[in-house]
Design an enzyme around this catalytic site. Structure first.
Site, PDB file in Angstrom:
ATOM      1  N   CYS A 171       0.852  -1.178   0.000  1.00  0.00           N
ATOM      2  CA  CYS A 171       0.000   0.000   0.000  1.00  0.00           C
ATOM      3  C   CYS A 171       0.895   1.237   0.000  1.00  0.00           C
ATOM      4  CB  CYS A 171      -0.931   0.106   1.194  1.00  0.00           C
ATOM      5  SG  CYS A 171      -2.085  -1.258   1.340  1.00  0.00           S
TER       6      CYS A 171
ATOM      7  N   ARG B 259       3.213   0.048  -5.251  1.00  0.00           N
ATOM      8  CA  ARG B 259       3.085  -0.593  -3.940  1.00  0.00           C
ATOM      9  C   ARG B 259       1.774  -1.364  -3.778  1.00  0.00           C
ATOM     10  NH1 ARG B 259       6.828   1.725  -0.398  1.00  0.00           N
ATOM     11  NH2 ARG B 259       5.678   0.908   1.389  1.00  0.00           N
TER      12      ARG B 259
ATOM     13  N   TRP C  42      -2.960  -2.523  -1.639  1.00  0.00           N
ATOM     14  CA  TRP C  42      -2.689  -3.932  -1.934  1.00  0.00           C
ATOM     15  C   TRP C  42      -3.454  -4.689  -0.869  1.00  0.00           C
ATOM     16  CZ3 TRP C  42      -0.380  -8.311   0.262  1.00  0.00           C
ATOM     17  CH2 TRP C  42      -0.031  -9.325  -0.642  1.00  0.00           C
TER      18      TRP C  42
ATOM     19  N   ASN D 287      -0.837   2.103   5.759  1.00  0.00           N
ATOM     20  CA  ASN D 287       0.009   1.094   5.134  1.00  0.00           C
ATOM     21  C   ASN D 287       0.513   0.197   6.258  1.00  0.00           C
ATOM     22  OD1 ASN D 287       3.422   1.168   3.884  1.00  0.00           O
ATOM     23  ND2 ASN D 287       1.929  -0.427   3.725  1.00  0.00           N
ATOM     24  N   GLY D 288       0.175  -1.094   6.178  1.00  0.00           N
ATOM     25  CA  GLY D 288       0.626  -2.013   7.222  1.00  0.00           C
ATOM     26  C   GLY D 288      -0.469  -2.997   7.568  1.00  0.00           C
TER      27      GLY D 288
ATOM     28  N   GLU E   5      16.394 -16.774 -11.012  1.00  0.00           N
ATOM     29  CA  GLU E   5      15.952 -15.401 -11.263  1.00  0.00           C
ATOM     30  C   GLU E   5      15.240 -15.298 -12.614  1.00  0.00           C
ATOM     31  OE1 GLU E   5      15.403 -12.946  -9.574  1.00  0.00           O
ATOM     32  OE2 GLU E   5      15.400 -11.214 -10.880  1.00  0.00           O
TER      33      GLU E   5
ATOM     34  N   LYS F 115      11.457 -14.023 -12.939  1.00  0.00           N
ATOM     35  CA  LYS F 115      11.150 -12.850 -13.776  1.00  0.00           C
ATOM     36  C   LYS F 115      10.042 -13.181 -14.759  1.00  0.00           C
ATOM     37  CE  LYS F 115      12.382 -10.275 -12.471  1.00  0.00           C
ATOM     38  NZ  LYS F 115      12.854  -9.683 -11.295  1.00  0.00           N
TER      39      LYS F 115
ATOM     40  N   GLU G 233       6.518 -13.832 -13.035  1.00  0.00           N
ATOM     41  CA  GLU G 233       5.845 -12.698 -12.392  1.00  0.00           C
ATOM     42  C   GLU G 233       5.258 -11.720 -13.392  1.00  0.00           C
ATOM     43  OE1 GLU G 233       8.221 -10.295  -9.627  1.00  0.00           O
ATOM     44  OE2 GLU G 233      10.009 -10.618 -10.816  1.00  0.00           O
TER      45      GLU G 233
ATOM     46  N   HIS H 155      14.957 -36.194 -12.113  1.00  0.00           N
ATOM     47  CA  HIS H 155      14.410 -36.826 -10.909  1.00  0.00           C
ATOM     48  C   HIS H 155      12.950 -36.441 -10.691  1.00  0.00           C
ATOM     49  CE1 HIS H 155      18.278 -38.460  -9.873  1.00  0.00           C
ATOM     50  NE2 HIS H 155      18.833 -37.260 -10.015  1.00  0.00           N
TER      51      HIS H 155
ATOM     52  N   LYS I 263       5.583  -4.137  -5.022  1.00  0.00           N
ATOM     53  CA  LYS I 263       7.039  -4.059  -5.031  1.00  0.00           C
ATOM     54  C   LYS I 263       7.628  -4.184  -3.634  1.00  0.00           C
ATOM     55  CE  LYS I 263      10.852  -1.978  -7.237  1.00  0.00           C
ATOM     56  NZ  LYS I 263      11.134  -3.266  -7.890  1.00  0.00           N
TER      57      LYS I 263
HETATM   58  C1  G6P Z   1       8.855  -8.211  -3.906  1.00  0.00           C
HETATM   59  C2  G6P Z   1       9.326  -7.691  -5.247  1.00  0.00           C
HETATM   60  C3  G6P Z   1      10.577  -8.433  -5.684  1.00  0.00           C
HETATM   61  C4  G6P Z   1      11.653  -8.312  -4.617  1.00  0.00           C
HETATM   62  C5  G6P Z   1      11.151  -8.809  -3.256  1.00  0.00           C
HETATM   63  C6  G6P Z   1      12.120  -8.456  -2.149  1.00  0.00           C
HETATM   64  O1  G6P Z   1       8.359  -9.504  -4.031  1.00  0.00           O
HETATM   65  O2  G6P Z   1       8.309  -7.842  -6.212  1.00  0.00           O
HETATM   66  O3  G6P Z   1      11.043  -7.880  -6.898  1.00  0.00           O
HETATM   67  O4  G6P Z   1      12.760  -9.049  -5.001  1.00  0.00           O
HETATM   68  O5  G6P Z   1       9.902  -8.179  -2.932  1.00  0.00           O
HETATM   69  O6  G6P Z   1      12.146  -7.060  -2.013  1.00  0.00           O
HETATM   70  P1  G6P Z   1      13.345  -6.228  -1.442  1.00  0.00           P
HETATM   71  O7  G6P Z   1      12.864  -4.804  -1.465  1.00  0.00           O
HETATM   72  O8  G6P Z   1      13.582  -6.732  -0.043  1.00  0.00           O
HETATM   73  O9  G6P Z   1      14.518  -6.454  -2.313  1.00  0.00           O
END
Ligand code: G6P
Length: 603
Positions: A2, A27, A74, A100-101, A472, A476, A479, A495, A598
């Site tokens: 949020c 956010r 969110w 937010n929280g 990664e 990527k 998502e 396996h 994010k």
């Molecule tokens: C969210 C984001 C990711 C990020 C992760 C950790 O899931 O979408 O892209 O890697 O949080 O976030 P941070 O701010 O701790 O790197």
């Protein structure tokens, strides 16, 4: 998650708040809303859906006001809906709150208030804050906020307006970020700096259990003992441009393209932590979430190779925080976080500190919780990252981790000065190689990606450090493209997972190690013979598919030569472009993938 914003000043508040919300939409984007003063009191306008929905609604209204608060959500408690959107008001319309929280004891508080006759409108935890504020409000803002905060359990950054105080609003926080921006025309609260950058680069960082009271011309700060605080204003170095798309269709593509510059700046600014004597430790634990965790998995291989350290573990922060880890003052815990606000990573840091471990943070956001609380902090110079899927911050984390590994290896006597110098030169050469991939391979990756939009499942495989970057690449892709994807160590596929391979299933194989090239090609052949097609990416990919049983099924994207230990920095660029173009071809909302946010400030 949020995002919250608030403004009071001489400009018309609605456009200022809406523009701020646009910068905070990363956010959360389940709903958006604002509260402003009108002559007859506080007015709340809120809508389920993207900010654009709220904007459409606002464009049909004329609102004159010079202060207000806003929120982009969110959803955690209560489905995305108009009524569950913020701001929330007390039932007598005396108080409006953006939050937010998460309030963990909201059920108990709600029950207590309901017994006293308070009517709740929503299913959210946040409404309880508005109702509680209204319940205690006696005209004394400080007293009310202190009482409310003392009763709340959980995390919160709050913006609060009071019906009889049109010339001010207040903010308070615990465990969620909040900055106060001060500009020539007025003052702001915001969850993050980009929301105010268009107006000012002067900010105060609010600490936990501090209250800010904002007026048009001034901001006052207090602690919970009602003592006035003398906080110092800080100047943010992030530029306004960095929070704009700059002609690119998406922030993600812009941020991918920024990587040579970000790497150059990060490499130039990283100061190895000279006062941290690695020889005092017998264990390193790297912990993080999401992509930052994947950077940690890659770093484990680098640390093992360059430092030959007896014990190096990498743990998901959400697991580490609850596992009663065997750590003590001889353990160095490395935390990796773009935002510096991820709830699980913060908790992991606090768990480590409670066991006397020493903490070293790799963080992008200056003044964030992890940056402030860790014993040592190294910043990545990625600038603001807006796209939810991280790219440039991940790349910056990698180069910082390589630099630390070289410094530790040298300090421990595992690397000679000559080796250390050579490795440093290899790190310094990375930005040029990244630039070459962006220049030479974008079109090829775009073309290949256009053939993949119908894929139901895509697998990523690699061995050793190539496996780390497979993780990664897979994250990527899933998502942003919503295509199911898994990453496996090349040797593991047989396996179990190989049973999922069907005709034309795509397997992306990463290969940057001469030593392991034959092994990964065997894995490629195993899946090709079961109908899969393989995209081989890496510095070894140039060797061609001479061993492949069916060359029609094998495509290669050759990356520049590189020390395999630093190859994640090159592989990831190709994987980012691939994922980006798969999602772009599907016409998806790349910067704001569904269900994600994010900055994950909840557990
Ligand atoms: C969210 C984001 C990711 C990020 C992760 C950790 O899931 O979408 O892209 O890697 O949080 O976030 P941070 O701010 O701790 O790197």
């Amino acid at each position: 998650m949020c995002g919250i914003i608030g403004y009071i000043g001489s400009e018309s508040a609605v456009p200022v708040i809406v523009a701020g919300l646009r910068k905070l939409e990363y956010r959360g984007y389940d709903s958006a809303g604002i509260a402003v003063y009108e002559q007859d009191g506080i007015k709340v306008i809120k809508r389920k859906g993207r900010l654009a929905e709220l904007e459409r609604h606002l464009s049909e209204m004329t609102i004159k006001c010079s202060s207000g608060i806003g929120h982009t959500r969110w959803a955690t408690h209560g489905e995305p809906s108009d009524v569950n959107s913020h701001p929330h008001m007390g039932s007598s319309n005396k108080v409006a709150v953006v939050h937010n929280g998460i309030i963990e004891n909201y059920k108990q508080l709600k029950e207590r208030l309901e017994k006293k006759g308070v009517d709740f409108a929503s299913q959210t935890d946040s409404e309880v804050i508005a109702q509680l504020c209204e319940y205690y409000y006696n005209g004394d803002v400080l007293e009310t906020l202190i009482k409310v905060s003392e009763r709340l359990e959980g995390s919160y950054a709050l913006g609060i307006m009071f019906h009889d105080k049109p010339d001010m609003f207040a903010a308070v926080k615990k465990d969620n970020p909040l900055i106060i921006g001060v500009s020539e025309h007025g003052n702001f609260i915001a969850s993050d700096v980009p929301a105010v950058l268009n107006h000012t680069n002067k900010v105060y960082y609010l600490n936990d259990k501090e209250i800010a009271v904002l007026y048009k011309e001034r901001v006052e700060f207090f602690n919970f003992d009602r003592e006035r605080l003398d906080k110092s204003v800080e100047t943010v170095t992030w530029s306004m441009d960095s929070a704009e798309k700059g002609g690119y269709p998406h922030f993600m593509l812009k941020e991918i393209m920024e990587q040579p510059k970000v790497l150059r700046e990060t490499i130039a600014s990283v100061k190895a932590v000279d006062n941290l004597d690695i020889s005092c430790y017998n264990k390193i634990v790297i912990t993080a979430c999401g992509s930052a965790y994947n950077a940690g998995v890659a770093a484990k291989y680098v640390f093992e190779s360059l430092c030959r350290f007896p014990s190096i573990e990498v743990e998901l922060a959400s697991e580490f925080r609850y596992k009663d880890a065997v750590i003590d003052e001889k353990t160095l815990v490395i935390l990796i976080s773009q935002s510096g606000e991820t709830a699980d990573t913060i908790a992991a840091m606090r768990e480590a500190k409670s066991k006397n471990a020493v903490t070293l943070a790799v963080v992008n956001v200056v003044g964030s919780a992890i940056a402030k609380e860790a014993d040592y902090c190294i910043y990545t110079a990625a600038g603001p990252e807006i796209a939810v899927a991280t790219t440039k911050a991940f790349s910056a984390q990698l180069v910082v981790l390589y630099t630390i590994a070289v410094a530790f290896g040298t300090k421990l006597g595992k690397l000679s000065d000559v080796e250390s110098k050579l490795l440093t030169e290899e790190i310094v050469a990375l930005p040029e190689k990244v630039a070459a991939i962006l220049d030479d391979l974008e079109y090829e990756l775009q073309k290949y990606a256009s053939t993949c939009i119908g894929c139901k499942s895509i697998f990523f495989i690699g061995r050793n450090i190539d496996y780390a970057i497979a993780l990664e690449g897979s994250l990527k892709l899933k998502e942003i493209s919503y295509i199911h994807s898994e990453a496996y160590a090349g040797g593991e596929l047989k396996h179990g997972t190989i049973s999922l391979i069907e005709d034309n299933t795509l397997v992306v194989a990463i290969s940057n190690s001469e030593r392991l090239y034959g092994k990964i090609m065997s894995n490629a052949e195993q899946v090709i013979s079961r109908g899969a097609k393989v995209l081989l990416i890496g510095s070894c990919a140039g060797q061609g598919g001479d061993n492949a049983q069916d060359s029609d099924k094998l495509s290669s994207i050759a990356l520049p030569e590189c020390n395999p230990l630093f190859s994640p920095s090159l592989s990831v660029i190709a994987l980012q472009l691939f994922s980006y173009y798969v999602a772009a071809n599907k016409g998806l909302d790349i910067d704001k993938p569904r269900n994600l946010a994010k900055s994950v400030t909840v557990e």
